[in-house]
Enzyme design. Structure first.
Site, mmCIF file in Angstrom:
data_model
loop_
_atom_site.group_PDB
_atom_site.id
_atom_site.type_symbol
_atom_site.label_atom_id
_atom_site.label_comp_id
_atom_site.label_asym_id
_atom_site.label_seq_id
_atom_site.Cartn_x
_atom_site.Cartn_y
_atom_site.Cartn_z
ATOM 1 N N HIS A 39 70.370 56.321 -9.118
ATOM 2 C CA HIS A 39 70.895 55.281 -8.236
ATOM 3 C C HIS A 39 71.372 54.100 -9.087
ATOM 4 O O HIS A 39 71.138 54.057 -10.286
ATOM 5 C CB HIS A 39 69.787 54.725 -7.335
ATOM 6 N N GLU A 121 66.437 54.040 -10.445
ATOM 7 C CA GLU A 121 67.468 53.030 -10.233
ATOM 8 C C GLU A 121 67.905 52.473 -11.578
ATOM 9 O O GLU A 121 67.070 52.172 -12.439
ATOM 10 C CB GLU A 121 66.924 51.867 -9.389
ATOM 11 N N HIS A 157 72.832 59.571 -6.091
ATOM 12 C CA HIS A 157 72.662 59.278 -4.672
ATOM 13 C C HIS A 157 73.934 59.663 -3.920
ATOM 14 O O HIS A 157 73.881 60.159 -2.791
ATOM 15 C CB HIS A 157 72.346 57.788 -4.510
ATOM 16 N N ASP A 167 76.575 55.462 -5.229
ATOM 17 C CA ASP A 167 75.971 55.240 -6.539
ATOM 18 C C ASP A 167 75.482 56.542 -7.176
ATOM 19 O O ASP A 167 75.160 57.484 -6.468
ATOM 20 C CB ASP A 167 74.817 54.228 -6.434
#
Length: 191
Positions: A39, A121, A157, A167
């Site tokens: 992400h 992330e 994602h 993303d």
């Protein structure tokens, strides 16, 4: 190389820290994660300083600190890991637990990817190049995770929620990342 302990936490060392999030719960019984989901996040969008992401994942964000934060008021999400622009790795959720990162998602005939995935992330945005150290630390983390869990796929994602998410975006170099990892290239979402 460091490792993931029996509780699902990356062993601490310089450049790695734990910031537990309440936004997690147990995986379905007997599920060992096999999908890694990449992400990006920046709060506010396209700004890469401060601790807003950490506070957001811990339900401690001051929503009045920036006008854009009103868009995410009441949202409760997390990821297993965040890799900052400077390469720092922050772990929020044990890899044995389900982090709330994928939302409505679908992968190889299965819905609810949070059940069987680990979410990482990257501090970033879809169209802003990621830092060299982020690729290095992402590969480092991927290799450690693959020693602890039966990872067989690494997707964005955008791949598991294509109508909802974009993303890690076009600025993310999948080939560069894949070449740094010990997993076979067939595991990666290479177009």
């Amino acid at each position: 190389m460091r490792y993931i302990d029996r509780h699902g936490w990356l062993c601490p060392q310089p450049g790695i820290r734990h910031a537990p999030s309440p936004n997690a719960n147990a995986r379905p019984s007997g599920v060992d994660p096999y999908l890694l989901v990449i992400h990006n996040i920046s709060l506010p969008p396209n700004q890469f300083e401060g601790d807003a992401i950490i506070r957001f994942f811990q339900n401690q964000l001051d929503f009045d600190a920036h006008p854009w934060f009103e868009h995410i008021r009441g949202v409760q999400v997390s990821a297993h890991f965040l890799i900052r622009r400077d390469g720092e790795i922050i772990q929020f959720v044990s890899t044995l637990d389900r982090a709330w990162h994928a939302g409505q998602s679908f992968f190889q005939g299965k819905e609810n990817c949070n059940d069987f995935s680990i979410g990482i992330e990257l501090e970033g945005a879809d169209t802003i190049p990621y830092s060299d150290i982020q690729y290095e630390r992402l590969a480092y983390l991927t290799n450690i995770l693959s020693q602890r869990h039966p990872l067989r796929a690494v997707y964005g994602h955008e791949h598991i929620a294509p109508k909802r998410k974009t993303d890690p975006g076009p600025a993310f170099d999948w080939w560069r990342y894949a070449k740094l990892c010990q997993l076979p290239l067939r595991c990666f979402a290479l177009d």
